[in-house]
Scaffold this active site. Structure first.
Site, PDB file in Angstrom:
ATOM      1  N   LYS A   1      34.539 -35.332-116.024  1.00 55.20           N
ATOM      2  CA  LYS A   1      33.861 -36.018-117.137  1.00 55.20           C
ATOM      3  C   LYS A   1      34.819 -35.994-118.325  1.00 55.20           C
ATOM      4  O   LYS A   1      34.688 -35.169-119.233  1.00 55.20           O
ATOM      5  CB  LYS A   1      32.618 -35.192-117.499  1.00 55.20           C
ATOM      6  CG  LYS A   1      31.301 -35.909-117.340  1.00 55.20           C
ATOM      7  CD  LYS A   1      30.223 -35.045-117.991  1.00 55.20           C
ATOM      8  CE  LYS A   1      28.897 -35.218-117.315  1.00 55.20           C
ATOM      9  NZ  LYS A   1      27.839 -34.411-117.954  1.00 55.20           N
TER      10      LYS A   1
ATOM     11  N   GLU B   1      36.497 -26.950-107.715  1.00 58.16           N
ATOM     12  CA  GLU B   1      35.427 -26.971-108.723  1.00 58.16           C
ATOM     13  C   GLU B   1      34.531 -28.181-108.489  1.00 58.16           C
ATOM     14  O   GLU B   1      34.976 -29.199-107.953  1.00 58.16           O
ATOM     15  CB  GLU B   1      36.042 -27.072-110.132  1.00 58.16           C
ATOM     16  CG  GLU B   1      36.041 -25.767-110.899  1.00 58.16           C
ATOM     17  CD  GLU B   1      34.652 -25.203-111.224  1.00 58.16           C
ATOM     18  OE1 GLU B   1      33.640 -25.585-110.596  1.00 58.16           O
ATOM     19  OE2 GLU B   1      34.585 -24.358-112.132  1.00 58.16           O
ATOM     20  N   ASP B   2      33.294 -28.053-108.892  1.00 55.49           N
ATOM     21  CA  ASP B   2      32.393 -29.208-108.770  1.00 55.49           C
ATOM     22  C   ASP B   2      32.593 -30.190-109.918  1.00 55.49           C
ATOM     23  O   ASP B   2      32.557 -31.395-109.720  1.00 55.49           O
ATOM     24  CB  ASP B   2      30.923 -28.754-108.676  1.00 55.49           C
ATOM     25  CG  ASP B   2      30.541 -27.768-109.779  1.00 55.49           C
ATOM     26  OD1 ASP B   2      31.441 -27.180-110.407  1.00 55.49           O
ATOM     27  OD2 ASP B   2      29.340 -27.599-110.009  1.00 55.49           O
TER      28      ASP B   2
ATOM     29  N   ASP C   1      34.063 -30.451-117.347  1.00 53.74           N
ATOM     30  CA  ASP C   1      33.277 -31.085-118.399  1.00 53.74           C
ATOM     31  C   ASP C   1      34.035 -30.878-119.721  1.00 53.74           C
ATOM     32  O   ASP C   1      34.959 -31.628-120.027  1.00 53.74           O
ATOM     33  CB  ASP C   1      31.901 -30.398-118.361  1.00 53.74           C
ATOM     34  CG  ASP C   1      30.852 -31.046-119.228  1.00 53.74           C
ATOM     35  OD1 ASP C   1      31.158 -32.049-119.870  1.00 53.74           O
ATOM     36  OD2 ASP C   1      29.713 -30.541-119.280  1.00 53.74           O
TER      37      ASP C   1
ATOM     38  N   PHE D   1      23.786 -36.804-117.262  1.00 50.27           N
ATOM     39  CA  PHE D   1      23.315 -35.473-116.859  1.00 50.27           C
ATOM     40  C   PHE D   1      23.214 -35.471-115.340  1.00 50.27           C
ATOM     41  O   PHE D   1      22.228 -35.900-114.768  1.00 50.27           O
ATOM     42  CB  PHE D   1      21.949 -35.187-117.497  1.00 50.27           C
ATOM     43  CG  PHE D   1      21.608 -33.719-117.500  1.00 50.27           C
ATOM     44  CD1 PHE D   1      21.792 -32.929-116.374  1.00 50.27           C
ATOM     45  CD2 PHE D   1      21.117 -33.123-118.645  1.00 50.27           C
ATOM     46  CE1 PHE D   1      21.498 -31.578-116.374  1.00 50.27           C
ATOM     47  CE2 PHE D   1      20.797 -31.761-118.668  1.00 50.27           C
ATOM     48  CZ  PHE D   1      20.990 -30.993-117.536  1.00 50.27           C
ATOM     49  N   VAL D   2      24.276 -35.009-114.694  1.00 49.93           N
ATOM     50  CA  VAL D   2      24.313 -35.095-113.229  1.00 49.93           C
ATOM     51  C   VAL D   2      23.903 -33.792-112.553  1.00 49.93           C
ATOM     52  O   VAL D   2      24.178 -32.704-113.063  1.00 49.93           O
ATOM     53  CB  VAL D   2      25.709 -35.532-112.714  1.00 49.93           C
ATOM     54  CG1 VAL D   2      25.942 -37.002-112.954  1.00 49.93           C
ATOM     55  CG2 VAL D   2      26.823 -34.697-113.314  1.00 49.93           C
TER      56      VAL D   2
ATOM     57  N   LYS E   1      28.518 -20.864-108.853  1.00 48.18           N
ATOM     58  CA  LYS E   1      27.964 -21.293-107.578  1.00 48.18           C
ATOM     59  C   LYS E   1      28.202 -22.770-107.310  1.00 48.18           C
ATOM     60  O   LYS E   1      28.089 -23.233-106.187  1.00 48.18           O
ATOM     61  CB  LYS E   1      26.446 -21.077-107.567  1.00 48.18           C
ATOM     62  CG  LYS E   1      26.002 -19.714-107.975  1.00 48.18           C
ATOM     63  CD  LYS E   1      24.452 -19.710-108.155  1.00 48.18           C
ATOM     64  CE  LYS E   1      24.038 -18.413-108.766  1.00 48.18           C
ATOM     65  NZ  LYS E   1      22.662 -18.443-109.276  1.00 48.18           N
ATOM     66  N   GLY E   2      28.496 -23.507-108.396  1.00 45.11           N
ATOM     67  CA  GLY E   2      28.485 -24.969-108.309  1.00 45.11           C
ATOM     68  C   GLY E   2      29.379 -25.566-107.235  1.00 45.11           C
ATOM     69  O   GLY E   2      29.046 -26.584-106.638  1.00 45.11           O
TER      70      GLY E   2
ATOM     71  N   ARG F   1      20.702 -27.993-106.546  1.00 47.35           N
ATOM     72  CA  ARG F   1      22.005 -27.781-105.910  1.00 47.35           C
ATOM     73  C   ARG F   1      21.995 -28.322-104.481  1.00 47.35           C
ATOM     74  O   ARG F   1      23.032 -28.697-103.945  1.00 47.35           O
ATOM     75  CB  ARG F   1      22.353 -26.294-105.883  1.00 47.35           C
ATOM     76  CG  ARG F   1      22.561 -25.673-107.266  1.00 47.35           C
ATOM     77  CD  ARG F   1      23.212 -24.309-107.102  1.00 47.35           C
ATOM     78  NE  ARG F   1      23.095 -23.469-108.281  1.00 47.35           N
ATOM     79  CZ  ARG F   1      23.939 -23.485-109.317  1.00 47.35           C
ATOM     80  NH1 ARG F   1      24.959 -24.326-109.324  1.00 47.35           N
ATOM     81  NH2 ARG F   1      23.778 -22.671-110.334  1.00 47.35           N
TER      82      ARG F   1
ATOM     83  N   ASP G   1      23.606 -27.916-110.752  1.00 52.08           N
ATOM     84  CA  ASP G   1      22.199 -27.571-110.957  1.00 52.08           C
ATOM     85  C   ASP G   1      21.652 -28.039-112.297  1.00 52.08           C
ATOM     86  O   ASP G   1      22.397 -28.370-113.222  1.00 52.08           O
ATOM     87  CB  ASP G   1      22.016 -26.059-110.893  1.00 52.08           C
ATOM     88  CG  ASP G   1      22.545 -25.358-112.149  1.00 52.08           C
ATOM     89  OD1 ASP G   1      23.714 -25.589-112.509  1.00 52.08           O
ATOM     90  OD2 ASP G   1      21.773 -24.616-112.792  1.00 52.08           O
TER      91      ASP G   1
HETATM   92  C1  PRP Z   1      29.931 -25.504-114.261  1.00 47.49           C
HETATM   93  C2  PRP Z   1      31.074 -25.942-113.355  1.00 47.49           C
HETATM   94  C3  PRP Z   1      32.290 -25.453-114.070  1.00 47.49           C
HETATM   95  C4  PRP Z   1      31.892 -25.516-115.524  1.00 47.49           C
HETATM   96  C5  PRP Z   1      32.498 -26.724-116.137  1.00 47.49           C
HETATM   97  O1  PRP Z   1      29.567 -24.205-113.943  1.00 47.49           O
HETATM   98  O2  PRP Z   1      30.971 -25.386-112.070  1.00 47.49           O
HETATM   99  O3  PRP Z   1      32.623 -24.130-113.710  1.00 47.49           O
HETATM  100  O4  PRP Z   1      30.463 -25.608-115.578  1.00 47.49           O
HETATM  101  O5  PRP Z   1      32.124 -26.840-117.465  1.00 47.49           O
HETATM  102  P1  PRP Z   1      33.166 -26.868-118.661  1.00 47.49           P
HETATM  103  O6  PRP Z   1      34.292 -27.790-118.262  1.00 47.49           O
HETATM  104  O7  PRP Z   1      32.349 -27.451-119.792  1.00 47.49           O
HETATM  105  O8  PRP Z   1      33.619 -25.493-118.952  1.00 47.49           O
HETATM  106  P2  PRP Z   1      28.255 -23.474-114.531  1.00 47.49           P
HETATM  107  O9  PRP Z   1      28.660 -22.598-115.693  1.00 47.49           O
HETATM  108  O10 PRP Z   1      27.192 -24.487-114.784  1.00 47.49           O
HETATM  109  O11 PRP Z   1      27.850 -22.478-113.355  1.00 47.49           O
HETATM  110  P3  PRP Z   1      27.419 -22.800-111.833  1.00 47.49           P
HETATM  111  O12 PRP Z   1      28.658 -23.251-111.126  1.00 47.49           O
HETATM  112  O13 PRP Z   1      26.918 -21.490-111.313  1.00 47.49           O
HETATM  113  O14 PRP Z   1      26.353 -23.876-111.891  1.00 47.49           O
END
Ligand code: PRP
Length: 187
Positions: free
Chosen positions: A136, A104-105, A108, A158-159, A48-49, A171, A165
Site C-alpha cells: 500500500k 509479509e502479508d 502499509d 481496509f483490506v 500472524k498475518g 484471516r 485481520d
Molecule cells: C501487519 C502486517 C505487517 C504490518 C504492516 O501486522 O503483517 O507486519 O502490519 O504495517 P506497517 O507497514 O504499517 O508497519 P499486524 O501488526 O497487523 O499483526 P498481524 O500480522 O498479527 O495481523
C-alpha cells in the site's frame, strides 16, 4: 468455503480473488526459485498475518529452503503503526551467513518492516530481502528498502483476508476483501 459463508458477509467487495492470488504466488515462487538456486534460503514468516501467504508461497518455490518464524507486536498506542515493535517470538535458527527472505502479508506505513530490517541486519545475514503479498504505497511513512518481491500494489482500502485481520477475524477468508465501513465504524 463458499461465498455465502458468514466470513464473506461483512465484505463490501472482493479486491483479489483466490485464482488471481494463486496465480501471482506461483509467479513469485518461480522467480524466487530462479534467484536463489543453490543458495538454500531461509524464508521467515512474520506472525500472524503472513502465515497463509507463506504456506502457499513456499509450496510454489521449487528449490530447497528452510522455514522460520518471528512474532512481533506493537508497543502501546493501540495501532500497529507506531513503529516500535516488540519481538514476542524470536527465530529458532541463526541467520548469520544465510540468505533471508522475509514473507509479509502487507507493507502499509513501513514502520514495522523498517524496525525488523534493522534488527535482522545486525545478525549479519548473507542477504536480506522482503517478499510482500500486498503493498500500500499510498500509506507509506518510512520507505522500505530491500523489497525484492511484491505481489500486488493496492490502493488505500481496509483490506482483510488471506491472513489479514480485523479484530483478529477474517484471516481465514480465502481471498483479499474490502471490509464494509459499517463494520469498523462500529468500534
Ligand atoms: C501487519 C502486517 C505487517 C504490518 C504492516 O501486522 O503483517 O507486519 O502490519 O504495517 P506497517 O507497514 O504499517 O508497519 P499486524 O501488526 O497487523 O499483526 P498481524 O500480522 O498479527 O495481523
Amino acid at each position: 468455503m463458499n461465498r455465502d459463508s458468514e466470513v464473506f458477509k461483512d465484505l463490501e467487495s472482493i479486491l483479489i480473488d483466490e485464482a488471481t492470488l494463486q496465480q501471482r504466488i506461483q509467479e513469485l515462487g518461480q522467480q524466487i526459485g530462479q534467484d536463489y538456486k543453490g543458495k538454500l534460503p531461509v524464508v521467515i514468516g512474520i506472525l500472524k498475518g503472513s502465515s497463509i501467504f507463506l504456506a502457499d508461497l513456499v509450496k510454489a518455490i521449487p528449490i530447497h529452503l528452510t522455514l522460520d518464524f518471528m512474532g512481533i507486536s506493537s508497543y502501546g498506542g493501540g495501532t500497529h503503526s507506531t513503529g516500535v515493535v516488540k519481538i514476542t517470538k524470536d527465530l529458532e535458527e541463526t541467520i548469520e551467513g544465510r540468505h533471508v527472505i522475509i514473507a509479509e502479508d502487507i507493507i502499509d506505513t513501513g514502520l514495522t518492516l523498517n524496525y525488523l530490517l534493522k534488527t535482522l541486519k545486525q545478525r549479519n545475514p548473507a542477504s536480506l530481502t522482503i517478499c510482500t503479498l500486498l503493498n500500500k504505497q499510498a500509506r507509506r511513512i518510512l520507505e522500505v528498502e530491500d523489497v525484492g518481491y511484491k505481489g500486488f500494489e493496492i490502493d488505500d482500502h481496509f483490506v482483510v483476508g488471506y491472513g489479514l485481520d480485523y479484530m483478529q477475524k477474517f484471516r481465514n477468508l480465502p481471498c483479499i476483501g474490502v471490509l464494509k465501513p459499517s463494520v469498523y465504524q462500529k468500534f
